[in-house]
Write a protein that holds these residues in place. Structure first.
Motif, PDB file in Angstrom:
ATOM      1  N   ASP A   1      46.521  43.580  39.791  1.00 59.30           N
ATOM      2  CA  ASP A   1      47.657  43.013  39.069  1.00 59.30           C
ATOM      3  C   ASP A   1      47.597  41.474  38.972  1.00 59.30           C
ATOM      4  OD1 ASP A   1      48.049  42.503  41.721  1.00 59.30           O
ATOM      5  OD2 ASP A   1      50.156  43.128  41.771  1.00 59.30           O
ATOM      6  N   PHE A   2      46.457  40.883  39.328  1.00 53.96           N
ATOM      7  CA  PHE A   2      46.337  39.441  39.330  1.00 53.96           C
ATOM      8  C   PHE A   2      46.418  38.875  37.904  1.00 53.96           C
ATOM      9  CE2 PHE A   2      43.663  35.645  38.847  1.00 53.96           C
ATOM     10  CZ  PHE A   2      44.268  34.785  39.751  1.00 53.96           C
ATOM     11  N   ILE A   3      47.183  37.794  37.731  1.00 51.97           N
ATOM     12  CA  ILE A   3      47.275  37.103  36.451  1.00 51.97           C
ATOM     13  C   ILE A   3      46.794  35.676  36.651  1.00 51.97           C
ATOM     14  CG2 ILE A   3      48.817  36.298  34.621  1.00 51.97           C
ATOM     15  CD1 ILE A   3      50.660  38.632  35.252  1.00 51.97           C
ATOM     16  N   SER A   4      45.803  35.285  35.892  1.00 53.60           N
ATOM     17  CA  SER A   4      45.224  33.953  36.058  1.00 53.60           C
ATOM     18  C   SER A   4      46.209  32.875  35.611  1.00 53.60           C
ATOM     19  CB  SER A   4      43.927  33.835  35.233  1.00 53.60           C
ATOM     20  OG  SER A   4      43.438  32.507  35.296  1.00 53.60           O
ATOM     21  N   PRO A   5      46.261  31.760  36.347  1.00 54.03           N
ATOM     22  CA  PRO A   5      47.103  30.631  35.917  1.00 54.03           C
ATOM     23  C   PRO A   5      46.510  29.870  34.741  1.00 54.03           C
ATOM     24  CG  PRO A   5      45.906  30.051  37.908  1.00 54.03           C
ATOM     25  CD  PRO A   5      45.627  31.504  37.653  1.00 54.03           C
ATOM     26  N   ILE A   6      45.239  30.157  34.416  1.00 55.32           N
ATOM     27  CA  ILE A   6      44.606  29.532  33.256  1.00 55.32           C
ATOM     28  C   ILE A   6      45.079  30.233  31.998  1.00 55.32           C
ATOM     29  CG2 ILE A   6      42.434  28.935  32.123  1.00 55.32           C
ATOM     30  CD1 ILE A   6      42.860  27.488  34.751  1.00 55.32           C
TER      31      ILE A   6
ATOM     32  N   THR B   1      46.552  47.381  57.186  1.00 54.71           N
ATOM     33  CA  THR B   1      47.750  46.942  56.474  1.00 54.71           C
ATOM     34  C   THR B   1      48.532  48.102  55.887  1.00 54.71           C
ATOM     35  OG1 THR B   1      48.562  45.530  54.683  1.00 54.71           O
ATOM     36  CG2 THR B   1      46.459  46.625  54.318  1.00 54.71           C
ATOM     37  N   ASP B   2      49.851  47.938  55.819  1.00 53.55           N
ATOM     38  CA  ASP B   2      50.719  48.919  55.162  1.00 53.55           C
ATOM     39  C   ASP B   2      51.116  48.450  53.768  1.00 53.55           C
ATOM     40  OD1 ASP B   2      50.751  50.647  57.366  1.00 53.55           O
ATOM     41  OD2 ASP B   2      52.358  49.496  58.327  1.00 53.55           O
ATOM     42  N   ASP B   3      50.673  47.251  53.402  1.00 57.33           N
ATOM     43  CA  ASP B   3      51.017  46.689  52.097  1.00 57.33           C
ATOM     44  C   ASP B   3      50.273  47.432  50.994  1.00 57.33           C
ATOM     45  OD1 ASP B   3      52.213  44.337  50.501  1.00 57.33           O
ATOM     46  OD2 ASP B   3      50.080  44.262  49.974  1.00 57.33           O
ATOM     47  N   ALA B   4      51.010  47.888  49.978  1.00 56.39           N
ATOM     48  CA  ALA B   4      50.421  48.714  48.918  1.00 56.39           C
ATOM     49  C   ALA B   4      49.370  47.963  48.126  1.00 56.39           C
ATOM     50  CB  ALA B   4      51.523  49.223  47.988  1.00 56.39           C
ATOM     51  N   SER B   5      49.622  46.685  47.806  1.00 53.90           N
ATOM     52  CA  SER B   5      48.670  45.915  47.013  1.00 53.90           C
ATOM     53  C   SER B   5      47.378  45.671  47.787  1.00 53.90           C
ATOM     54  CB  SER B   5      49.289  44.580  46.575  1.00 53.90           C
ATOM     55  OG  SER B   5      49.644  43.795  47.697  1.00 53.90           O
ATOM     56  N   HIS B   6      47.491  45.428  49.101  1.00 56.18           N
ATOM     57  CA  HIS B   6      46.299  45.256  49.922  1.00 56.18           C
ATOM     58  C   HIS B   6      45.516  46.564  50.023  1.00 56.18           C
ATOM     59  CE1 HIS B   6      47.514  41.247  51.348  1.00 56.18           C
ATOM     60  NE2 HIS B   6      46.279  41.156  51.793  1.00 56.18           N
ATOM     61  N   ALA B   7      46.240  47.666  50.138  1.00 53.66           N
ATOM     62  CA  ALA B   7      45.578  48.976  50.212  1.00 53.66           C
ATOM     63  C   ALA B   7      44.798  49.259  48.936  1.00 53.66           C
ATOM     64  CB  ALA B   7      46.612  50.070  50.462  1.00 53.66           C
TER      65      ALA B   7
END
Length: 309
Positions: free
Chosen positions: A302-307, A164-170
């Motif tokens: 950078d994940f933010i929980s929906p809870i 992948t070239d996606d920064a978040s996946h990297a």
């Protein structure tokens, strides 16, 4: 390097063999940490007791909570074998995944450990199991354990998306390998990397006769192999411990885990929620039911929980 200094252990009162607690204690012997044994309970009959006042129902609930806390303390006495600092927490809540996620956030835990088992696929779509919710919504790493031992000189398998070239996946790739290397250190085992790459789209081959499917597949494989080799080099992992396999991740990862006889698979999950989660699901959710070993699922940094807490 990752460090799990605070671990939240989710207890299933219906189990005879408390796999999550055993795994946490095993980890604490190899890496000192604080453990909180957590139990969430709910009895709808207490809410429906209309003859009692609100205060009386609260008193009854508190009595149940206190009884369960004493049970946890006794359970810990029976299983504790070292000087690990262990505390208990029992809460009254009708949605276990929500209470677990809130406890993880409020207590700033580094890891949640929970036992798991195979789910009925249709039932899982309609009534999502607690561990599926945790994979989607818990911000800290979640270790889902099955009933098996962690022998020395075993293998830890890190599932990455190297092409992948996606920064978040990297960035997530590095988190996955970082955690896998840490767990391999605890297990005194080897870290392997697995990367599934997509097969040649058959519709292209049909619609464009001159399309060279063999060349396309070869280029795709080489691209992922080069990317995976670079990741392996960054973590001093031998190239012969990298695995490039054509196919869907939910098929490839369990297959390689069985071939290697891995004790743990480390995977990233984007935490898809809503209709897309119900209809499509997450790779981690599809993988876990096909694994015979433990699964460590990580969210992007950078994940933010929906809870909400």
């Amino acid at each position: 390097m990752s460090h799990f200094n605070k671990i939240l252990v989710v207890i299933d009162p219906t189990e005879d063999n408390h796999k999550a607690l055993s795994r946490a204690l095993e980890m604490s012997e190899k890496h000192p940490c604080d453990i909180t044994v957590f139990l969430t309970i709910y009895d709808f009959s207490y809410e429906m007791t209309t003859m009692l006042s609100s205060d009386e129902r609260t008193v009854m609930q508190n009595a149940v909570l206190e009884d369960k806390k004493e049970w946890l303390i006794e359970l810990i006495k029976q299983t504790k074998q070292n000087n690990t600092n262990i505390s208990t927490e029992v809460v009254w809540h009708n949605r276990p995944y929500e209470s677990i996620t809130r406890a993880a956030i409020e207590g700033q835990f580094d890891l949640v450990i929970k036992s798991t088992h195979k789910h009925d696929s249709l039932k899982s779509v309609i009534f999502t199991p607690t561990d599926w919710h945790l994979l989607r919504k818990c911000p800290c790493p979640v270790l889902l354990v099955k009933d098996h031992a962690w022998p020395k000189n075993s293998k830890v398998l890190a599932a990455v998306s190297a092409g992948t070239d996606d920064a978040s996946h990297a960035l997530l790739n590095y988190e996955i390998i970082n955690h896998a290397c840490f767990m391999a250190g605890l297990l005194q085992s080897d870290t392997h990397l697995i990367n599934a790459y997509p097969p040649t789209p058959m519709n292209i081959a049909v619609e464009i006769p001159e399309f060279d499917t063999v060349k396309y597949n070869e280029n795709m494989k080489n691209h992922h192999q080069t990317s995976l080799s670079k990741l392996a080099l960054d973590f001093n992992i031998d190239d012969n411990k990298t695995h490039i396999v054509e196919g869907l991740p939910e098929d490839v990862i369990p297959e390689i885990a069985r071939t290697l006889d891995a004790e743990l698979v480390v995977i990233g999950t984007v935490g898809r929620t809503g209709i897309s989660a119900a209809l499509i699901g997450n790779t981690a959710e599809h993988v876990i039911d096909n694994l015979n070993c433990d699964l460590l699922a990580l969210k992007p940094p950078d994940f933010i929980s929906p809870i909400k807490v």
